[in-house]
Scaffold this active site. Structure first.
Site, short mmCIF file in Angstrom:
data_model
loop_
_atom_site.label_atom_id
_atom_site.label_comp_id
_atom_site.label_asym_id
_atom_site.label_seq_id
_atom_site.Cartn_x
_atom_site.Cartn_y
_atom_site.Cartn_z
N GLY A 48 5.34 -4.74 4.62
CA GLY A 48 5.50 -3.51 3.87
C GLY A 48 6.59 -2.68 4.52
N GLN A 53 11.26 4.96 6.29
CA GLN A 53 11.54 4.09 7.43
C GLN A 53 13.00 3.65 7.47
OE1 GLN A 53 7.86 1.55 6.58
NE2 GLN A 53 8.14 1.36 8.79
N CYS A 91 3.56 -1.61 12.98
CA CYS A 91 4.53 -0.93 12.13
C CYS A 91 5.94 -1.22 12.62
CB CYS A 91 4.26 0.56 12.14
SG CYS A 91 5.36 1.53 11.11
N LEU A 92 6.85 -1.50 11.70
CA LEU A 92 8.24 -1.77 12.07
C LEU A 92 8.89 -0.56 12.74
CD1 LEU A 92 9.44 -3.77 8.92
CD2 LEU A 92 8.91 -4.68 11.18
N HIS A 133 -1.35 2.16 4.23
CA HIS A 133 -0.43 2.34 5.35
C HIS A 133 0.93 2.86 4.85
CE1 HIS A 133 1.39 0.93 9.32
NE2 HIS A 133 2.47 1.04 8.56
N GLU A 134 1.45 2.21 3.80
CA GLU A 134 2.77 2.60 3.28
C GLU A 134 2.72 3.96 2.58
OE1 GLU A 134 5.23 1.06 4.43
OE2 GLU A 134 4.12 -0.69 5.12
N HIS A 137 3.10 6.64 5.04
CA HIS A 137 4.50 6.87 5.42
C HIS A 137 5.16 7.91 4.51
CE1 HIS A 137 5.64 4.25 8.71
NE2 HIS A 137 5.05 3.21 8.15
#
Length: 162
Positions: A48, A53, A91-92, A133-134, A137
């Site tokens: 994701g 991000q 997470c990236l 999660h996304e 963000h």
């Protein structure tokens, strides 16, 4: 085009994203952005990736699970199960850190796809977790804000494979 993924504590990650004007979903700019978001997620081996991000505070994210890539524009979680479960997340934008986060087991989300069509999706398990999660963000929330317990670091994961 592969974009640079912002790393915490970049202030953009803490901003609340604005909705995308529905008339602009099919525009070259939004289509190119969704394509960049998807390419970047795949290249970085993520499941994701949300617009903040990669530096854009708009309400767009993409996910890639067994059904392939799906895009979510202006997502709204309409329903959440009362049951929750703990699961490990990473997470990236927070490389090398993992932790246990309690999330709703199932959700119903409404969003638009890149064609501008409204979707209503019932998700459970990993898909529900990734969407939550996304969506966080897009509201300036990182998984580390919700971690109940940190688990392994990237280094510990690498050592356990040896």
């Amino acid at each position: 085009m592969i974009r640079k993924v912002l790393i915490n504590p970049d202030p953009t990650l803490r901003k609340i994203s604005r909705k995308v004007n529905l008339d602009k979903i099919k525009s070259k700019e939004i289509q190119a952005f969704v394509s960049d978001l998807t390419e970047t997620m795949i290249k970085k081996d993520g499941i994701g990736l949300a617009a903040p991000q990669i530096g854009q505070t708009v309400r767009i994210f993409v996910i890639s699970l067994k059904d392939g890539v799906m895009e979510f524009i202006n997502p709204e979680i309409k329903k959440r199960s009362w049951r929750k479960e703990m699961g490990e997340e990473g997470c990236l934008s927070i490389p090398g850190i993992y932790g246990l986060v309690k999330r709703n087991i199932s959700i119903v989300v409404e969003a638009y796809n890149k064609e501008g069509e409204k979707m209503k999706i019932s998700a459970n398990g990993l898909m529900a977790r990734v969407i939550q999660h996304e969506t966080d963000h897009l509201d300036g929330i990182l998984f580390i804000d919700k971690v109940k317990k940190f688990t392994k670091t990237e280094q510990q994961k690498d050592e356990s494979k040896q």
